[in-house]
Design an enzyme around this catalytic site. Sequence first.
Site, PDB file in Angstrom:
ATOM      1  N   TYR B 294     -23.901 -30.915   1.447  1.00  0.00           N
ATOM      2  CA  TYR B 294     -24.933 -31.892   1.077  1.00  0.00           C
ATOM      3  C   TYR B 294     -24.628 -32.460  -0.299  1.00  0.00           C
ATOM      4  CZ  TYR B 294     -29.626 -33.853   1.660  1.00  0.00           C
ATOM      5  OH  TYR B 294     -30.703 -34.686   1.856  1.00  0.00           O
ATOM      6  N   TYR B 344     -27.233 -42.133   3.161  1.00  0.00           N
ATOM      7  CA  TYR B 344     -28.117 -41.024   2.795  1.00  0.00           C
ATOM      8  C   TYR B 344     -29.196 -40.908   3.863  1.00  0.00           C
ATOM      9  CZ  TYR B 344     -31.462 -38.413  -0.159  1.00  0.00           C
ATOM     10  OH  TYR B 344     -32.345 -37.494  -0.679  1.00  0.00           O
TER      11      TYR B 344
END
Lengths: 316, 391
Positions: B294, B344
């Site tokens: 991430y 994102y």
Amino acid sequence: MSDATDLVTRARAFVGKPAATPVAARDPVNLPAIRRWCDAMGDRNPVYQDAAAARAAGFDGIVAPPAMLDVWTMSPFRPGGRASTERMQVLELFDAAGFTGVVATNVEQDYDRYLHEGDRVHCTAIVEDVSEEKRTALGVGHFVTLRYEFTDDAGDAVGRMLFRVLKFRPPLAQAATAQAAAVPKSIPHPRPAVTHDNAFFWEGIKARRLLVQCCAACGRLRHPPGPMCPQCRSLEWRTVEASGRGTIHSFVVMHQPRLPALHYPLTILLVELAEGVRVVANLLEAGAQQLQIGRAVALDFVEVEPGYLLPAFRLA
Amino acid sequence: MSGFPRDQAAIVGIGATEFSKNSGRSELRLAVEAVTAALAEAGIDPAEVDGLCTYTMDNNPEIEVFRNIGGRELRFFSRIHYGGGAAGAPLQQAALAVSAGIAGVVVCYRAMNERSQYRFGSGYTPPPLPTAESAHYGYYVPFGLMSPASWVAMAARRYMHEHGATSEDFGRVSVVCRKHAASNPRAWFYQQPITLEQHQASRWIVEPLHLLDCCQESDGAVAIVVTSSQRARSLRQTPVLIRAAAQGAADDQQMMTSYYRRDITRLTEMELVAAQLYAQSGLAAADIDAAILYDHFSPFVLPQLEAFGFAGRGQAKDFIREGNLELNGRLPTNTHGGQLGEAYIHGMNGVAEGVRLVRGTSCNQVPGAANVLVTAGTGVPTSGVILARPE
């Protein structure tokens, strides 16, 4: 030729030409209008309203605030929309193509002389530039730049203004965003949320005391506040007042995003208090270049709005 | 304690919309487009869906998605808290539901207009009435510490101080992600690689984070179809097994501001996820062939590498400097470009890339990738999965 290219071509045909019919101010420069504008803007300069003060400053009488330059010739409010002579065909081209959103992005004014009571302002708006299609935060759009020439009754220049708008295609979802960008409003300094668990902390700050929660059963200090001691699970607690001494455990310098009430770049510290708990607060009166982890700091308080105190630290 | 039903559930379809900064349509429409695309890829009729799973900070209720895709009987629905930290958790829930026989086809989804409709990264707006959550933000927002970037930056500065990492080390993460995005046609930053010099020259957002340490808010949607491994064998895609899936929240856990732990340079919640994933799968760091870590902000990739044992404490910077995140490195990472380069979508696009790597269909394929790690949001209660190729 694609539709987009065609639109730009048609819009650019207006470049160098008047954007709308030239207008003469409905009223000459006058004190009541100046007063209302100064009230709205919070401008207390006496040379705009008081003839004696204006003469003392070397003027013949009161003068209009220079920034009112374009106010005199603004179109009046018409509930049904602008009159045909007031509308700008170049902007209507974009409306018709679905670029119905508008937001002003740049204003630059130049002044040749002060305007006096009785001056009558004339204005011609000229299309200066039309941009290619741009992707912006508000949506896809075109920047249209207008040049306003202001003259007096004699035809002499008194000033000019460059005015740029973004004509954009507003997705339905963006109505709120577009409006917010077009109408800036003052935003109060953010308030903390006060609950039964943390009221003592914020009450303490109001009294210029940094209070740390302390378990009444095992004596462990804790911050941020909570109803139960994570060490012994007691619900009983008291507070101890921090000495105000501490060291910088970490820090950041904030550039974006910005709160209207704060000054940027903004330094925010994570301070390890001498008592052993950590708190977040701002740094007062020091440039970030002097900062380093481990430096000693001392507690102070800052009144960010009347009656609203926050803790802050100074380099010790 | 590793009772996870290892390899019993499989991902059989992935779907997505385009990734943009202005989708021009509703979040719900993005959701149903991605969900039906994933089902079409799997070869499963939408009417068969009986489970839906997402995570908070998504505005599309399960039932709205369900009625729009023409669902009939929804037996399992859940929504996991803490935004991107939950990106792996819907897969865990789907695998549990499927292996328990509670649901047959569970679709996990994420859909939003976080760029065009609201600015996800612009800061916290409190609700009108005080709650335990809004009280938490009161210790930060009045001081201007109000955005995800700022919350991460505080931990990043301390990490640099304790471990000798530099802004360039963070930048190397961004550079490798953008390099991978440059050859991914789906990526927002397709054909737009960056150099370390550009990273260093990019403007400050929150020191020590430059602009190019931060992902960009995106519009878009991703959906993942989960069913039993048994059924997966008869479907059209190569099954991708959910070998392990775990959640984690740890000591003095806060939402992005766990500043009160003794050591704020570790991600102890991710260490908890790592321990569970390895215990469930029987795998170790050496068995992981590629990773999707991430990367909403580059600095937290470093402690993740340490949490999973790819590098020792404080040594992630050296692991990165040696080029190990590259396609020919020890741990090819974020082969889709990451959230720094592709989009994102709060980690769900990373799950989709994990699936492609195991299938062998990534545009930056790692040859022979059999076990792929995918992690979720960092600095928050988090989750992760290991996706695997059937034997």
